[in-house]
Design a protein around this motif. Structure first.
Motif, PDB file in Angstrom:
ATOM      1  N   TRP A  77       2.451   7.491   4.774  1.00 12.66           N
ATOM      2  CA  TRP A  77       3.534   8.083   3.997  1.00 12.66           C
ATOM      3  C   TRP A  77       2.979   8.509   2.645  1.00 12.66           C
ATOM      4  CZ3 TRP A  77       5.194   2.649   5.166  1.00 12.66           C
ATOM      5  CH2 TRP A  77       4.710   1.726   4.227  1.00 12.66           C
ATOM      6  N   SER A  78       3.687   9.363   1.974  1.00 15.70           N
ATOM      7  CA  SER A  78       3.226   9.843   0.669  1.00 15.70           C
ATOM      8  C   SER A  78       3.674   8.871  -0.412  1.00 15.70           C
ATOM      9  CB  SER A  78       3.785  11.252   0.397  1.00 15.70           C
ATOM     10  OG  SER A  78       3.459  11.667  -0.919  1.00 15.70           O
ATOM     11  N   PHE A 101      13.937  16.118   2.289  1.00 10.37           N
ATOM     12  CA  PHE A 101      12.815  15.731   3.151  1.00 10.37           C
ATOM     13  C   PHE A 101      12.523  16.824   4.180  1.00 10.37           C
ATOM     14  CE2 PHE A 101      14.447  11.096   2.625  1.00 10.37           C
ATOM     15  CZ  PHE A 101      14.029  11.092   1.309  1.00 10.37           C
ATOM     16  N   SER A 105       9.099  19.100   4.349  1.00  7.91           N
ATOM     17  CA  SER A 105       8.323  19.046   5.593  1.00  7.91           C
ATOM     18  C   SER A 105       8.141  20.442   6.177  1.00  7.91           C
ATOM     19  CB  SER A 105       9.019  18.136   6.607  1.00  7.91           C
ATOM     20  OG  SER A 105       9.128  16.808   6.110  1.00  7.91           O
ATOM     21  N   PHE A 222       7.084  18.380  -2.471  1.00  7.58           N
ATOM     22  CA  PHE A 222       6.107  19.076  -1.630  1.00  7.58           C
ATOM     23  C   PHE A 222       4.758  19.195  -2.337  1.00  7.58           C
ATOM     24  CE2 PHE A 222       4.263  23.393  -1.304  1.00  7.58           C
ATOM     25  CZ  PHE A 222       3.665  23.285  -0.057  1.00  7.58           C
ATOM     26  N   THR A 225       3.028  15.797  -2.687  1.00  5.66           N
ATOM     27  CA  THR A 225       2.542  15.331  -1.387  1.00  5.66           C
ATOM     28  C   THR A 225       1.269  16.057  -0.980  1.00  5.66           C
ATOM     29  OG1 THR A 225       4.767  14.729  -0.658  1.00  5.66           O
ATOM     30  CG2 THR A 225       3.128  15.129   1.053  1.00  5.66           C
ATOM     31  N   GLY A 254       3.236  17.510   9.357  1.00  5.70           N
ATOM     32  CA  GLY A 254       4.448  18.088   8.795  1.00  5.70           C
ATOM     33  C   GLY A 254       5.552  18.207   9.827  1.00  5.70           C
ATOM     34  N   ALA A 257       7.176  14.822  10.461  1.00  5.08           N
ATOM     35  CA  ALA A 257       8.139  14.497   9.403  1.00  5.08           C
ATOM     36  C   ALA A 257       9.404  15.347   9.536  1.00  5.08           C
ATOM     37  CB  ALA A 257       7.503  14.713   8.030  1.00  5.08           C
ATOM     38  N   ALA A 261      12.641  13.140   9.804  1.00  2.00           N
ATOM     39  CA  ALA A 261      13.271  13.040   8.486  1.00  2.00           C
ATOM     40  C   ALA A 261      14.723  12.580   8.534  1.00  2.00           C
ATOM     41  CB  ALA A 261      13.154  14.377   7.747  1.00  2.00           C
ATOM     42  N   THR A 267       8.120  11.594   5.130  1.00  6.71           N
ATOM     43  CA  THR A 267       6.896  12.390   5.070  1.00  6.71           C
ATOM     44  C   THR A 267       5.772  11.668   5.777  1.00  6.71           C
ATOM     45  OG1 THR A 267       5.360  13.557   3.620  1.00  6.71           O
ATOM     46  CG2 THR A 267       6.076  11.418   2.885  1.00  6.71           C
ATOM     47  N   CYS A 269       1.397  12.165   6.042  1.00 11.60           N
ATOM     48  CA  CYS A 269       0.271  12.902   5.459  1.00 11.60           C
ATOM     49  C   CYS A 269      -1.038  12.359   6.015  1.00 11.60           C
ATOM     50  CB  CYS A 269       0.268  12.756   3.934  1.00 11.60           C
ATOM     51  SG  CYS A 269       1.859  13.011   3.169  1.00 11.60           S
TER      52      CYS A 269
END
Length: 393
Positions: A77-78, A101, A105, A222, A225, A254, A257, A261, A267, A269
């Protein structure tokens, strides 16, 4: 050509590295996730569902990507993004938070599909990406020995066991060091397991989109992230010598997520620090065989998602001194290798040192972390130092 997929590569060091990666991932930032969910107005039940969905999402993407590419690819996760949400979401209805979110994404998927992010990353020299990775991991190395001041018996024993095992059985150094730490912590009575609900079912929350929240929170979320999580994650793979297609990684994380979401998977990553734990030489002498450590981490993430409450309680039951020490020791080889690659080219050495120092400083500007600014500083220095000199005459 990809190396073959074989169960023979599932070794005890790979399993331990995967467990340590998940352990570090949860204990380092799970509290921020709780804060972010609370800032969005999520109930305790919804917050538990968010953690469950994050565990499942990270587990599925880590397992599938690492096995498909035969590369130690971990997702996360971010954490910088969650920290931004903690300060930005209060007063925002939870349905609007879900809309944010989904919007962020979708932008990440766009960057992956169009290849914009990949083209940017391909212009960053290896020395600079290696220096950034070393700067990111420096804090973990320092914390490993700083833990001596907190619990000398625990951390000192772990350091001593690590040195001895690195000398005589290097492949099992982290395994035996972790066992030694657990034994000392148990004797000290520092392992505190608390009860709680083990399984939490995620709840669907319908998104609501408003222009003000998308521009005011979605765009910064965004940017943070991509700059503070995906860029270091891709640079970590590059610095370790793994050449993987960047755009599909960004697009798949992406898209995951985007789908999850509404259930709290805000998120996903490309991970840097936890991935580095799965890239050490102790896992396997052949770098092409280390992907099984990441696959093991994926399995542990899935288990952590299914039994979110119980697993989170297990992770938080261990003393911080043990977490800091085992994480730092597990990353020593990666730190050393990153510094060696960063400083080996004399022409790029000054730019690499600038990158390393900015990243290690921990500076945060306009909500973006030091890894991004270290990368920017190093690239700018590299471009300036590459300018042609005037001919004397």
């Amino acid at each position: 050509m990809r190396p073959p997929l074989s169960i023979r590569y599932i070794t005890l060091p790979a399993l331990i590295a995967g467990f340590v990666a998940v352990l570090v991932g949860y204990t380092s930032s799970a509290a921020i996730i709780f804060q972010a969910a609370g800032a969005a107005g999520a109930t305790p039940q919804q917050t538990g569902g968010w953690l469950t969905m994050l565990g499942l999402g990270m587990g599925i993407t880590t397992l599938t990507l690492s096995l498909w590419y035969r590369t130690p690819i971990l997702t996360a996760w971010s954490t910088p993004g969650a920290a931004l949400l903690v300060t930005s979401l209060p007063g925002t209805p939870i349905n609007e938070a879900i809309g944010i979110f989904i919007f962020a994404s979708a932008l990440i998927v766009f960057c992956g599909v169009t290849g914009l992010f990949a083209r940017l990353m391909n212009h960053i020299p290896l020395a600079i990406s290696s220096a950034m990775l070393a700067g990111i991991l420096l804090r973990f190395g320092i914390d490993a020995f700083g833990a001596l001041q907190v619990n000398f018996a625990l951390s000192g024993t772990m350091c001593l066991v690590y040195l001895l095992t690195r000398r005589f059985t290097p492949r099992y150094a982290i395994v035996l060091t972790l066992f030694a730490g657990l034994a000392v912590a148990a004797m000290q009575g520092n392992i505190h397991v608390s009860g709680g609900q083990s399984m939490v079912m995620p709840e669907f929350i319908a998104p609501h989109f408003t222009l003000s929240s998308l521009l005011g929170i979605g765009i910064p979320f965004f940017v943070v992230t991509m700059a503070s999580q995906n860029a270091p994650g891709i640079a970590t793979l590059k610095a370790a010598g793994y050449q993987v297609p960047i755009s599909p990684l960004i697009a798949w994380t992406g898209a995951t997520a985007l789908i999850l979401a509404p259930f709290g998977g805000f998120t996903f990553c490309i991970a840097a620090i936890t991935a580095a734990i799965c890239m050490g030489p102790e896992i396997h002498s052949d770098p092409q065989r280390r992907y099984m450590a990441a696959a093991a981490a994926g399995v542990f993430y899935i288990i952590a998602g299914i039994f979110g409450g119980a697993i989170s309680g297990l992770f938080t039951a261990l003393p911080l001194a043990l977490i800091h020490t085992i994480a730092g020791l597990a990353l020593l080889g990666t730190i050393a290798g990153s510094l060696q690659r960063a400083l080996s080219d004399e022409k790029q050495r000054d730019a690499a040192v600038i990158t390393f120092l900015i990243t290690a400083s921990g500076v945060t500007l306009v909500g973006v972390g030091s890894a991004f600014w270290g990368l920017c500083g190093g690239v700018i220095a590299h471009l300036i130092f590459s300018l042609p000199k005037r001919q004397a005459g």
